[in-house]
Enzyme design. Structure first.
Site, mmCIF file in Angstrom:
data_model
loop_
_atom_site.group_PDB
_atom_site.id
_atom_site.type_symbol
_atom_site.label_atom_id
_atom_site.label_comp_id
_atom_site.label_asym_id
_atom_site.label_seq_id
_atom_site.Cartn_x
_atom_site.Cartn_y
_atom_site.Cartn_z
ATOM 1 N N ASN A 96 -2.010 0.431 6.583
ATOM 2 C CA ASN A 96 -1.501 -0.794 7.210
ATOM 3 C C ASN A 96 -0.628 -1.639 6.273
ATOM 4 O O ASN A 96 -0.600 -2.866 6.364
ATOM 5 C CB ASN A 96 -2.647 -1.598 7.833
ATOM 6 C CG ASN A 96 -3.679 -2.039 6.810
ATOM 7 O OD1 ASN A 96 -3.548 -1.752 5.627
ATOM 8 N ND2 ASN A 96 -4.690 -2.752 7.271
ATOM 9 N N TYR A 104 -12.472 -1.612 -3.276
ATOM 10 C CA TYR A 104 -12.984 -1.787 -1.912
ATOM 11 C C TYR A 104 -14.506 -1.626 -1.840
ATOM 12 O O TYR A 104 -15.039 -1.296 -0.778
ATOM 13 C CB TYR A 104 -12.299 -0.801 -0.967
ATOM 14 C CG TYR A 104 -10.895 -1.223 -0.568
ATOM 15 C CD1 TYR A 104 -10.675 -2.340 0.227
ATOM 16 C CD2 TYR A 104 -9.783 -0.495 -0.976
ATOM 17 C CE1 TYR A 104 -9.404 -2.734 0.611
ATOM 18 C CE2 TYR A 104 -8.491 -0.883 -0.610
ATOM 19 C CZ TYR A 104 -8.316 -2.004 0.190
ATOM 20 O OH TYR A 104 -7.054 -2.387 0.569
ATOM 21 N N HIS A 139 -2.096 -5.435 1.625
ATOM 22 C CA HIS A 139 -3.394 -6.113 1.480
ATOM 23 C C HIS A 139 -3.156 -7.609 1.311
ATOM 24 O O HIS A 139 -2.136 -8.019 0.754
ATOM 25 C CB HIS A 139 -4.106 -5.571 0.227
ATOM 26 C CG HIS A 139 -5.329 -6.349 -0.154
ATOM 27 N ND1 HIS A 139 -6.553 -6.136 0.446
ATOM 28 C CD2 HIS A 139 -5.525 -7.342 -1.071
ATOM 29 C CE1 HIS A 139 -7.448 -6.968 -0.094
ATOM 30 N NE2 HIS A 139 -6.850 -7.711 -1.014
ATOM 31 N N GLU A 152 -9.554 -10.166 -7.424
ATOM 32 C CA GLU A 152 -8.614 -9.054 -7.204
ATOM 33 C C GLU A 152 -7.404 -9.142 -8.133
ATOM 34 O O GLU A 152 -6.914 -8.117 -8.619
ATOM 35 C CB GLU A 152 -8.201 -9.041 -5.722
ATOM 36 C CG GLU A 152 -9.367 -8.672 -4.816
ATOM 37 C CD GLU A 152 -9.110 -8.894 -3.331
ATOM 38 O OE1 GLU A 152 -10.021 -8.606 -2.541
ATOM 39 O OE2 GLU A 152 -8.009 -9.369 -2.960
ATOM 40 N N LYS A 189 0.829 -1.217 0.000
ATOM 41 C CA LYS A 189 0.000 0.000 0.000
ATOM 42 C C LYS A 189 0.862 1.265 0.000
ATOM 43 O O LYS A 189 2.084 1.198 0.239
ATOM 44 C CB LYS A 189 -0.933 -0.050 1.214
ATOM 45 C CG LYS A 189 -1.948 -1.194 1.153
ATOM 46 C CD LYS A 189 -2.946 -1.100 2.299
ATOM 47 C CE LYS A 189 -3.987 -2.197 2.226
ATOM 48 N NZ LYS A 189 -4.992 -2.060 3.304
HETATM 49 N N1 UDP Z 1 -9.635 -0.011 7.274
HETATM 50 C C1 UDP Z 1 -9.712 1.239 7.869
HETATM 51 N N2 UDP Z 1 -10.357 1.341 9.073
HETATM 52 C C2 UDP Z 1 -10.935 0.279 9.695
HETATM 53 C C3 UDP Z 1 -10.865 -0.982 9.068
HETATM 54 C C4 UDP Z 1 -10.213 -1.104 7.863
HETATM 55 O O1 UDP Z 1 -9.195 2.228 7.348
HETATM 56 O O2 UDP Z 1 -11.505 0.435 10.781
HETATM 57 C C5 UDP Z 1 -8.932 -0.142 5.977
HETATM 58 C C6 UDP Z 1 -7.582 -0.848 6.100
HETATM 59 O O3 UDP Z 1 -6.673 -0.258 5.166
HETATM 60 C C7 UDP Z 1 -7.953 -2.266 5.723
HETATM 61 C C8 UDP Z 1 -8.982 -2.026 4.616
HETATM 62 O O4 UDP Z 1 -9.729 -0.905 5.083
HETATM 63 O O5 UDP Z 1 -6.823 -3.015 5.291
HETATM 64 C C9 UDP Z 1 -9.922 -3.180 4.337
HETATM 65 O O6 UDP Z 1 -10.521 -3.572 5.553
HETATM 66 P P1 UDP Z 1 -10.678 -5.101 5.942
HETATM 67 O O7 UDP Z 1 -11.581 -5.192 7.123
HETATM 68 O O8 UDP Z 1 -11.047 -5.890 4.719
HETATM 69 O O9 UDP Z 1 -9.207 -5.494 6.446
HETATM 70 P P2 UDP Z 1 -8.085 -6.443 5.798
HETATM 71 O O10 UDP Z 1 -8.796 -7.564 5.085
HETATM 72 O O11 UDP Z 1 -7.269 -5.559 4.867
HETATM 73 O O12 UDP Z 1 -7.273 -6.921 6.975
HETATM 74 MG MG MG Z 2 -10.303 -7.515 3.679
#
Ligand code: UDP
Ligand code: MG
Length: 139
Positions: free
Chosen positions: A114, A51, A117, A128, A11
């Site tokens: 974070n 997303y 992905h 994806e 990212k």
């Molecule tokens: N994210 C965020 N705030 C939150 C949860 C998620 O900004 O409270 C962002 C973060 O970059 C995350 C992405 O949205 O990686 C997708 O969320 P998901 O719950 O799918 O998490 P992941 O699968 O990436 O662990």
């Molecule tokens: Mg996810």
């Protein structure tokens, strides 16, 4: 190839901080073969498409702005049990909760920024991967 491939992207926070090489090293040392990889940047609307499943969530607009704020490195990876093992390798979404040694524990800046992905299912890995590598028959 069910179960053998996953999709990831490094990212904007991690690419701009110069962590691409370190993250690739962790991925390769974990046994993943890089099938496809490029450096690119998403528009906000394309980030929104990627997303779309989160469009009702309060963090969606900020996430689209962040994910289009700089270059990313999307990849298709191959290994046995690819999806599940990769989610373990990257750690929890919130880096404060990620296990020590995981990519997010090492490099993430926040729950939003974070670092990386990882697809959450075989079906989403295919969807994806196709999103970024439409000429997939090459891979
Ligand atoms: N994210 C965020 N705030 C939150 C949860 C998620 O900004 O409270 C962002 C973060 O970059 C995350 C992405 O949205 O990686 C997708 O969320 P998901 O719950 O799918 O998490 P992941 O699968 O990436 O662990
Ligand atoms: Mg996810």
């Amino acid at each position: 190839m069910a179960g053998k491939r996953t999709f990831t992207m490094i990212k904007p926070d991690a690419t701009s901080a110069g962590h691409t090489g370190s993250i690739l090293k962790i991925i390769e040392e974990a046994g993943y073969k890089i099938i496809a990889m490029k450096k690119t940047q998403l528009s906000s609307s394309r980030a929104g498409q990627f997303y779309a499943v989160h469009q009702e969530r309060p963090f969606y607009n900020d996430l689209c702005a962040y994910m289009s704020s700089g270059p990313i490195v999307p990849m298709i990876l191959e290994k046995e049990n690819a999806v599940e093992d990769f989610r373990k390798l990257i750690g929890a979404t919130d880096p404060q909760k990620a296990d020590p040694g995981t990519i997010r524990a090492l490099y993430a800046k926040s729950i939003e920024a974070n670092a990386i992905h990882g697809s959450d299912s075989d079906d989403n890995a295919t969807i994806e991967g196709d999103f970024f590598f439409s000429d997939l028959e090459k891979y």
